[in-house]
Design a protein around this motif. Structure first.
Motif, short mmCIF file in Angstrom:
data_model
loop_
_atom_site.label_atom_id
_atom_site.label_comp_id
_atom_site.label_asym_id
_atom_site.label_seq_id
_atom_site.Cartn_x
_atom_site.Cartn_y
_atom_site.Cartn_z
N ILE A 16 0.82 -1.21 0.00
CA ILE A 16 0.00 0.00 0.00
C ILE A 16 0.86 1.27 0.00
CG2 ILE A 16 -1.82 1.27 1.20
CD1 ILE A 16 -2.59 -1.49 -0.20
N LYS A 17 1.80 1.34 0.89
CA LYS A 17 2.66 2.53 0.95
C LYS A 17 3.30 2.84 -0.40
CE LYS A 17 6.69 4.31 3.41
NZ LYS A 17 7.69 4.01 4.45
N PRO A 18 3.80 1.85 -1.16
CA PRO A 18 4.41 2.16 -2.46
C PRO A 18 3.43 2.72 -3.51
CG PRO A 18 5.13 0.00 -1.69
CD PRO A 18 4.02 0.45 -0.78
N LEU A 19 2.13 2.60 -3.26
CA LEU A 19 1.16 3.18 -4.19
C LEU A 19 1.21 4.71 -4.17
CD1 LEU A 19 -1.96 0.94 -3.44
CD2 LEU A 19 -0.41 0.76 -5.40
N PHE A 20 1.66 5.28 -3.05
CA PHE A 20 1.70 6.72 -2.87
C PHE A 20 3.10 7.25 -3.13
CE2 PHE A 20 -1.57 5.10 0.11
CZ PHE A 20 -2.68 5.70 -0.48
N ARG A 21 3.17 8.36 -3.84
CA ARG A 21 4.45 9.01 -4.13
C ARG A 21 4.78 10.02 -3.03
NH1 ARG A 21 2.30 11.32 -9.66
NH2 ARG A 21 0.81 11.97 -8.08
N GLU A 22 6.03 10.41 -2.96
CA GLU A 22 6.45 11.41 -1.98
C GLU A 22 5.66 12.71 -2.17
OE1 GLU A 22 8.02 13.15 1.19
OE2 GLU A 22 8.51 11.09 0.69
N LYS A 23 5.40 13.09 -3.42
CA LYS A 23 4.63 14.34 -3.63
C LYS A 23 3.18 14.19 -3.20
CE LYS A 23 3.32 14.50 -8.48
NZ LYS A 23 3.60 15.23 -9.72
N ASP A 24 2.62 12.98 -3.25
CA ASP A 24 1.27 12.74 -2.72
C ASP A 24 1.29 12.93 -1.21
OD1 ASP A 24 0.48 11.96 -5.32
OD2 ASP A 24 0.96 9.86 -4.90
N GLU A 68 -8.01 -1.41 -7.08
CA GLU A 68 -8.39 -2.73 -6.60
C GLU A 68 -7.47 -3.20 -5.49
OE1 GLU A 68 -8.51 -5.23 -10.08
OE2 GLU A 68 -10.23 -4.15 -10.89
N THR A 69 -6.17 -2.91 -5.60
CA THR A 69 -5.23 -3.28 -4.55
C THR A 69 -5.59 -2.59 -3.24
OG1 THR A 69 -3.43 -3.69 -6.12
CG2 THR A 69 -2.79 -3.24 -3.84
N LEU A 70 -5.83 -1.28 -3.30
CA LEU A 70 -6.20 -0.55 -2.10
C LEU A 70 -7.51 -1.07 -1.53
CD1 LEU A 70 -5.64 1.66 -0.04
CD2 LEU A 70 -6.80 3.27 -1.58
N GLN A 71 -8.50 -1.35 -2.37
CA GLN A 71 -9.79 -1.84 -1.89
C GLN A 71 -9.64 -3.23 -1.26
OE1 GLN A 71 -12.83 -0.03 -1.80
NE2 GLN A 71 -13.08 -1.67 -0.31
#
Length: 80
Positions: A16-24, A68-71
Motif C-alpha cells: 500500500i505505501k508504495p502506491l503513494f508518491r512522496e509528492k502525494d 483494486e489493490t487498495l480496496q
C-alpha cells in the motif's frame, strides 16, 4: 502492482505505501500521513473515495489495478 498474488495477504509496507508518491504524501500531510499505516487505515474510506472520484492525486487518476489493490487491503481489515 501488489507484490502478493491475487489471493494472498496484502501488507501496508510492501503493497500500500508504495502506491503513494512522496509528492502525494507532501500534499496530504496537513490532513494525514500517507506513509503511516495508522493514518492511512483510519482514513482509508475517504482516501479510496477521493481516488475513485479522481480527486486524488491532483495530477491524474489511479489505474483500476491500483484501486483494486487498495480496496482489497481495506476489505482485508487494513493489515500492517
Amino acid at each position: 502492482m501488489a507484490t502478493t498474488d491475487q489471493g494472498g495477504e496484502l501488507g501496508f509496507e510492501q503493497d500500500i505505501k508504495p502506491l503513494f508518491r512522496e509528492k502525494d504524501r507532501k500534499a496530504m500531510l496537513s490532513y494525514f500521513d500517507l506513509f503511516d499505516h495508522a493514518d492511512v487505515a483510519e482514513n482509508a474510506d475517504a482516501i479510496m473515495g477521493s481516488l475513485a472520484m479522481g480527486h486524488m492525486p491532483c495530477d491524474g487518476t489511479w489505474s483500476e489495478e491500483r484501486l483494486e489493490t487498495l480496496q482489497r487491503w481495506i476489505d482485508m481489515g487494513k493489515p500492517a
